[in-house]
Scaffold this motif. Structure first.
Motif, mmCIF file in Angstrom:
data_model
loop_
_atom_site.group_PDB
_atom_site.id
_atom_site.type_symbol
_atom_site.label_atom_id
_atom_site.label_comp_id
_atom_site.label_asym_id
_atom_site.label_seq_id
_atom_site.Cartn_x
_atom_site.Cartn_y
_atom_site.Cartn_z
ATOM 1 N N ALA A 141 56.632 15.408 21.181
ATOM 2 C CA ALA A 141 55.909 15.956 22.662
ATOM 3 C C ALA A 141 55.190 14.662 22.667
ATOM 4 O O ALA A 141 53.928 14.362 21.642
ATOM 5 C CB ALA A 141 55.340 17.464 22.850
ATOM 6 N N ALA A 142 55.146 14.354 24.001
ATOM 7 C CA ALA A 142 54.022 13.169 24.421
ATOM 8 C C ALA A 142 52.690 13.774 25.116
ATOM 9 O O ALA A 142 53.184 14.427 26.051
ATOM 10 C CB ALA A 142 54.906 11.964 25.817
ATOM 11 N N PHE A 143 51.628 13.454 24.759
ATOM 12 C CA PHE A 143 50.766 13.667 25.748
ATOM 13 C C PHE A 143 49.439 12.684 25.450
ATOM 14 O O PHE A 143 49.519 11.642 25.085
ATOM 15 C CB PHE A 143 49.925 14.137 24.385
ATOM 16 C CG PHE A 143 50.514 15.872 23.837
ATOM 17 C CD1 PHE A 143 50.003 16.852 25.195
ATOM 18 C CD2 PHE A 143 50.995 16.638 23.074
ATOM 19 C CE1 PHE A 143 50.818 17.991 24.527
ATOM 20 C CE2 PHE A 143 51.822 17.661 22.487
ATOM 21 C CZ PHE A 143 51.720 18.863 23.926
ATOM 22 N N ASP A 144 48.679 12.746 26.817
ATOM 23 C CA ASP A 144 47.738 11.606 26.730
ATOM 24 C C ASP A 144 46.650 12.244 26.372
ATOM 25 O O ASP A 144 45.565 13.462 26.548
ATOM 26 C CB ASP A 144 47.646 11.359 28.603
ATOM 27 C CG ASP A 144 48.678 9.964 29.110
ATOM 28 O OD1 ASP A 144 49.014 9.656 28.085
ATOM 29 O OD2 ASP A 144 48.057 10.386 29.778
ATOM 30 N N GLU A 145 45.702 11.918 25.661
ATOM 31 C CA GLU A 145 44.547 11.881 25.362
ATOM 32 C C GLU A 145 43.451 11.593 25.612
ATOM 33 O O GLU A 145 42.885 10.281 25.522
ATOM 34 C CB GLU A 145 44.709 11.600 23.218
ATOM 35 C CG GLU A 145 45.875 12.101 22.337
ATOM 36 C CD GLU A 145 45.301 13.450 21.707
ATOM 37 O OE1 GLU A 145 44.359 14.094 22.548
ATOM 38 O OE2 GLU A 145 47.042 14.436 21.179
ATOM 39 N N LEU A 146 43.082 12.342 26.579
ATOM 40 C CA LEU A 146 41.657 11.737 27.222
ATOM 41 C C LEU A 146 40.508 12.227 27.240
ATOM 42 O O LEU A 146 39.651 13.051 26.006
ATOM 43 C CB LEU A 146 42.300 12.902 29.032
ATOM 44 C CG LEU A 146 43.211 12.101 29.380
ATOM 45 C CD1 LEU A 146 43.224 13.274 30.868
ATOM 46 C CD2 LEU A 146 43.968 11.732 29.636
ATOM 47 N N THR A 147 39.923 10.926 26.512
ATOM 48 C CA THR A 147 38.663 10.506 26.120
ATOM 49 C C THR A 147 37.431 11.986 26.847
ATOM 50 O O THR A 147 37.747 12.223 28.522
ATOM 51 C CB THR A 147 37.868 9.951 26.393
ATOM 52 O OG1 THR A 147 38.662 8.661 25.661
ATOM 53 C CG2 THR A 147 36.191 9.667 25.786
ATOM 54 N N MET A 148 36.691 12.488 26.628
ATOM 55 C CA MET A 148 36.115 13.404 26.861
ATOM 56 C C MET A 148 34.366 12.566 26.373
ATOM 57 O O MET A 148 34.326 12.618 25.725
ATOM 58 C CB MET A 148 35.692 14.830 26.347
ATOM 59 C CG MET A 148 37.059 15.393 26.813
ATOM 60 S SD MET A 148 37.238 17.257 26.179
ATOM 61 C CE MET A 148 36.355 18.164 27.566
ATOM 62 N N SER A 289 32.482 12.351 23.042
ATOM 63 C CA SER A 289 32.791 13.352 21.600
ATOM 64 C C SER A 289 34.456 13.205 21.212
ATOM 65 O O SER A 289 34.966 12.259 21.245
ATOM 66 C CB SER A 289 33.235 14.887 22.681
ATOM 67 O OG SER A 289 33.547 16.138 22.185
ATOM 68 N N ALA A 290 34.258 14.257 19.824
ATOM 69 C CA ALA A 290 35.208 14.230 19.077
ATOM 70 C C ALA A 290 36.555 14.405 19.179
ATOM 71 O O ALA A 290 37.305 15.117 19.076
ATOM 72 C CB ALA A 290 34.955 14.458 17.748
ATOM 73 N N THR A 291 36.555 15.714 20.033
ATOM 74 C CA THR A 291 37.810 16.897 21.216
ATOM 75 C C THR A 291 37.990 15.746 22.077
ATOM 76 O O THR A 291 37.085 15.071 23.047
ATOM 77 C CB THR A 291 36.837 17.825 21.571
ATOM 78 O OG1 THR A 291 36.210 18.364 20.851
ATOM 79 C CG2 THR A 291 38.061 18.421 22.596
ATOM 80 N N SER A 292 39.128 15.954 21.871
ATOM 81 C CA SER A 292 39.971 14.926 23.621
ATOM 82 C C SER A 292 40.617 16.361 24.709
ATOM 83 O O SER A 292 40.860 17.416 23.031
ATOM 84 C CB SER A 292 40.586 13.955 23.620
ATOM 85 O OG SER A 292 41.613 14.024 22.542
ATOM 86 N N LEU A 293 40.918 15.813 25.796
ATOM 87 C CA LEU A 293 42.006 16.282 26.172
ATOM 88 C C LEU A 293 43.449 16.248 26.169
ATOM 89 O O LEU A 293 43.712 14.865 26.267
ATOM 90 C CB LEU A 293 41.662 16.755 27.840
ATOM 91 C CG LEU A 293 42.606 17.387 28.756
ATOM 92 C CD1 LEU A 293 41.887 19.400 28.737
ATOM 93 C CD2 LEU A 293 42.725 16.696 29.941
ATOM 94 N N ARG A 294 44.245 17.275 25.484
ATOM 95 C CA ARG A 294 46.191 16.963 25.349
ATOM 96 C C ARG A 294 46.202 16.851 27.099
ATOM 97 O O ARG A 294 46.846 18.378 26.733
ATOM 98 C CB ARG A 294 46.038 17.402 23.710
ATOM 99 C CG ARG A 294 45.815 17.451 22.634
ATOM 100 C CD ARG A 294 45.552 17.989 21.448
ATOM 101 N NE ARG A 294 47.605 17.430 20.659
ATOM 102 C CZ ARG A 294 48.355 18.224 21.106
ATOM 103 N NH1 ARG A 294 48.311 19.373 20.778
ATOM 104 N NH2 ARG A 294 49.520 18.094 20.927
ATOM 105 N N LEU A 295 47.106 15.561 27.348
ATOM 106 C CA LEU A 295 47.544 16.302 29.156
ATOM 107 C C LEU A 295 48.557 16.394 28.023
ATOM 108 O O LEU A 295 48.723 14.604 28.610
ATOM 109 C CB LEU A 295 46.935 15.676 29.830
ATOM 110 C CG LEU A 295 47.326 15.903 31.216
ATOM 111 C CD1 LEU A 295 47.253 17.793 31.660
ATOM 112 C CD2 LEU A 295 46.420 15.201 32.543
ATOM 113 N N LEU A 296 49.883 16.971 28.630
ATOM 114 C CA LEU A 296 51.728 16.481 28.584
ATOM 115 C C LEU A 296 51.447 15.593 29.925
ATOM 116 O O LEU A 296 51.257 15.622 31.015
ATOM 117 C CB LEU A 296 52.136 18.155 29.186
ATOM 118 C CG LEU A 296 53.422 18.075 28.530
ATOM 119 C CD1 LEU A 296 53.256 17.460 26.722
ATOM 120 C CD2 LEU A 296 53.988 19.267 29.136
ATOM 121 N N CYS A 297 52.417 14.879 28.773
ATOM 122 C CA CYS A 297 53.024 13.616 30.104
ATOM 123 C C CYS A 297 54.015 13.987 30.783
ATOM 124 O O CYS A 297 54.357 15.198 30.883
ATOM 125 C CB CYS A 297 53.498 12.387 28.776
ATOM 126 S SG CYS A 297 51.876 11.488 28.712
#
Length: 297
Positions: A141-148, A289-297
Motif C-alpha cells: 500500500a502506498a502512503f504519504d508520511e506527513l510530518t507532524m 515529531s517522531a510520529t507521522s500521519l500515514r495517509l493512504l494515497c
C-alpha cells in the motif's frame, strides 16, 4: 491470535444537526436561517450527502472486521488501537483533528461533499471505500508520511498536531514568555502568541502569517522533516524584544519557550478544548515529531 482490523469512522456533527439541536425542529431552524437571509435547503442537502457517504463507507467494511464510530468532539476520549484503520469522512480539517490522537494507524480521507473541500487530505470518494479498506491493510500500500509537530512540556505532557501548534493566551491578552530558538538564552517577548507549523499547515494559518509578513522563509512541504515558526505581533519594549520572530526547525531541533505569564495554553489544529495549560516558570519545547500521519494515497 491477532485481532481482526477495526474500521474506525471519524465524522463531525453537521451544521443541520447543530441547528436542530439549537432550535428543536426543521421548521424553526428554517425560520431562523431565513431571518438571516439563508435557506435551509442547501444545509439539509449537505447533511444528507454526509449521511449517505457514512452509510456507504460503513456498508463497505469487510464482514470479519470490527467497526466503530467516533464524533469529532469525542476524539480526546476515544482509544485508538494499533489494528485500527481510520476512515475520516468529512472535510480536510477533520483529518488534522484526528491525527493528533493516532500513532501510525493507516488513515483514509473520504470527501463527503466534493467540490466544497480542497481535498488535500480527504482525497477519496465513499464509493471507493471497499477497495481503499482492502488496500490499507494489504501489502505494498502506498502512503504519504506527513510530518507532524510535537510540543513537550517540562512536566511530561505531550501534544501532537498535523498542521500547527499554537502557544499563547486563551483570550486576547498579551502572552509573555522567553523564547529560545537555539541553545542560547533567547529573549523575553510579549506577543499574540507563537505558531509552529508543518508543510501540511503551510497551506493554511501558517501561510497566512508567512504571506502577511512577506517572509522569505522557504515553507516546508508536507512530507519534509522540517517546520516553520512565527511569532505573532511581537511588541518591542524596554524589557521585551523582537529579534527572533520567525525561523525553521530541522528534525532534531527544538524551539523552547519558558512561560512568564499567569496562564498560557498550547493547542494543536484548532482543538482548543484539548489544550495543555502552562503557568509561570514552566517550559515547553516544540519540534518535528517522531510520529507521522500515514495517509493512504
Amino acid at each position: 491470535m491477532s485481532l481482526a482490523p477495526r474500521a474506525v469512522l471519524v465524522h463531525r456533527v453537521s451544521e443541520y444537526e447543530e441547528l436542530l439541536a439549537r432550535h428543536g425542529t426543521h421548521g424553526q431552524a428554517a425560520f431562523f436561517l431565513s431571518s438571516r437571509g439563508r435557506a435551509i435547503d442547501d444545509v439539509r442537502e449537505r447533511d444528507l450527502r454526509a449521511r449517505r457517504a457514512l452509510a456507504e463507507v460503513a456498508a463497505a467494511v469487510p464482514a470479519p472486521w470490527r467497526q466503530a464510530r467516533v464524533e469529532r468532539a469525542d476524539l480526546d476520549r476515544f482509544l485508538f488501537g494499533p489494528e485500527d484503520v481510520v476512515v475520516v469522512a468529512g472535510q480536510d480539517g477533520l483529518v488534522a483533528n484526528a491525527a493528533k490522537y493516532l500513532d501510525g494507524q493507516p488513515v483514509i480521507g473520504i470527501d463527503t461533499d466534493p467540490g466544497r473541500n480542497p481535498g488535500v487530505l480527504v482525497r477519496h470518494r465513499s464509493a471507493d471505500a471497499a477497495r481503499l479498506l482492502a488496500a490499507a491493510v494489504g501489502r505494498g500500500a502506498a502512503f504519504d508520511e506527513l510530518t507532524m509537530v510535537e510540543a513537550a512540556t517540562d512536566d511530561g505532557q505531550r501534544l501532537l498536531a498535523l498542521n500547527e501548534i499554537y502557544l499563547g493566551c486563551p483570550g486576547h491578552r498579551t502572552a509573555r514568555y522567553r523564547l529560545s530558538p537555539g541553545e542560547g538564552g533567547g529573549e523575553a517577548q510579549a506577543s499574540s502568541g507563537v505558531l509552529v507549523g508543518t508543510g501540511t499547515g503551510a497551506t493554511g494559518w501558517l501561510r497566512s502569517l508567512w504571506q502577511q509578513r512577506g517572509s522569505a522563509l522557504p515553507l516546508p512541504g508536507p512530507a519534509e522533516g522540517r517546520l516553520a515558526w512565527f511569532v505573532r505581533e511581537a511588541w518591542p519594549s524596554p524589557v521585551t524584544g523582537t529579534s527572533f520572530v520567525e525561523g525553521l526547525l530541522a528534525r532534531g531541533e527544538r524551539l523552547g519557550v519558558t512561560v512568564e505569564s499567569d496562564r498560557l495554553v498550547v493547542f494543536g489544529d484548532g482543538m482548543e478544548a484539548d489544550a495543555l495549560e502552562l503557568t509561570w516558570g514552566q517550559s515547553v519545547r516544540m519540534g518535528v515529531s517522531a510520529t507521522s500521519l500515514r495517509l493512504l494515497c
